[in-house]
Write an enzyme that holds these catalytic residues in place. Structure first.
Site, short mmCIF file in Angstrom:
data_model
loop_
_atom_site.label_atom_id
_atom_site.label_comp_id
_atom_site.label_asym_id
_atom_site.label_seq_id
_atom_site.Cartn_x
_atom_site.Cartn_y
_atom_site.Cartn_z
CB CYS A 116 -0.96 0.00 1.19
SG CYS A 116 -2.24 -1.27 1.08
CG HIS A 258 -3.12 3.39 2.17
ND1 HIS A 258 -3.57 3.02 0.92
CD2 HIS A 258 -3.26 2.29 2.96
CE1 HIS A 258 -3.93 1.76 0.95
NE2 HIS A 258 -3.76 1.28 2.18
CG ASN A 288 -6.65 -0.75 0.84
OD1 ASN A 288 -5.99 -0.23 -0.05
ND2 ASN A 288 -6.09 -1.32 1.89
#
Length: 333
Positions: A116, A258, A288
């Site tokens: 990520c 994020h 996500n």
């Protein structure tokens, strides 16, 4: 070879596949419910790519958008960095596939995987290429089709992830401009490797009937371990970056983290004393998307009028590995 003081983001383009998977859809697939998903993650829906669509296809659309919105010709690019945990295949690199689909010549590129944190890491690699004078225009793409590695019978992971892509172009700031990347901090902690990982398919556990039967080619996550680490370390790395630049959270016009979990985002913002209006959250609409979350959130911030030319911006991420990254910049477009 000359160097420049600042490297700026001169273009942004994003893309998500049209198909939407809502919490109501997931309720029919696995034992979960809308209220629980929203309370624990902040997610209401996510975009899912159709079968036969690869990460390079999403990356291509984002790249074309960035080129079109900035009036940049593809032939002006000198390097492409594709950040992803879901490449079309182990090799060739997805960057090669994007280059070919764009019809580019005399250009090089490669893939980058920091989970990520991939996009913020790719941003810094591209920044250093431009800052050193090696290149004038570098494209960095964050793209993932997480649905390709998710077990939709595992309610701990299938509610979290979605698919999408975002692309930026990096180039030198012109003389007298104060725009661009100011500073960054990156960090890795491999002791958390087994908290979020995909065990099958690599050299340790090559693909076999047994690994497939054991569902080793899907994402495995220890949610509590990831949450605790992310809450603690995202605030820590952001705080250290701000401190060494003589800044506080309240000095930021925009915080673009994020998009893994709304509670993690808000806990970080609160610890750093950021104004709630400066915090960008779009996880409710996209989930996500791993490498794509930050460029997608940049686009959301622009659409909401929260990211304007000259704004002081902080990017931050925590990813599997564990990987950490934070970037301080002044927005240029």
């Amino acid at each position: 070879m000359t160097t420049c003081k600042r490297v700026k983001i001169s273009a942004l383009g994003t893309y998500v596949p049209p198909r939407i998977l809502s919490n109501a859809d997931l309720e029919k697939m696995v034992e979960t419910n809308n209220d629980w998903i929203i309370e624990r993650t902040g997610i209401r829906e996510r975009h899912i790519a159709e079968k036969g669509v690869g990460t390079s296809d999403l990356a291509l659309q984002a790249a074309k958008c960035a080129l079109a919105t900035s009036g940049t010709e593809a032939k002006e690019l000198e390097a492409i960095i594709v950040c992803s945990v879901t490449p079309d295949m182990f090799f060739p690199a997805t960057a090669c596939l994007v280059q070919d689909k764009l019809g580019l010549k005399n250009i090089w590129g490669f893939d980058m995987n920091a989970a990520c944190s991939s996009f913020v890491y790719g941003l810094q690699v591209g920044t250093q290429f431009v800052k050193s004078g090696a290149h004038k225009k570098v494209m960095v793409i964050g793209a993932d089709i997480m649905s390709s590695i998710i077990d939709y019978s595992d309610r701990a992971t299938c509610v979290i992830f979605g698919d999408g892509a975002g692309a930026i172009i990096l180039e030198p700031a012109t003389d007298g401009e104060d725009f661009g990347v100011i500073d960054f901090l990156h960090e890795i902690d491999g002791s958390g490797a087994n908290a979020l990982y995909m065990p099958g398919g690599g050299s340790l556990n090559p693909s076999t009937r047994e690994t497939v039967d054991k569902k080793m080619h899907y994402v495995h996550q220890d949610g509590q371990a990831v949450f605790k680490f992310a809450v603690r370390k995202m605030a820590d790395i952001c705080g250290r970056l701000l401190e060494r630049n003589g800044l506080k959270g309240e000095d930021l016009a925009c915080f673009i983290p994020h998009q893994a979990n709304k509670r993690i985002i808000m806990a970080t913002a609160e610890r750093l004393g950021m104004h709630p209006d400066s915090v960008i959250i779009n996880i409710d609409r996209f989930g996500n998307t791993t490498s794509a979350t930050i460029p997608l959130a940049m686009q959301t911030a622009r659409e909401e009028g929260k990211l304007k030319k000259g704004d002081l911006v902080l990017l931050a991420s925590v990813g599997a590995g564990f990987t950490l990254g934070a970037t301080l910049l002044r927005w240029a477009i």
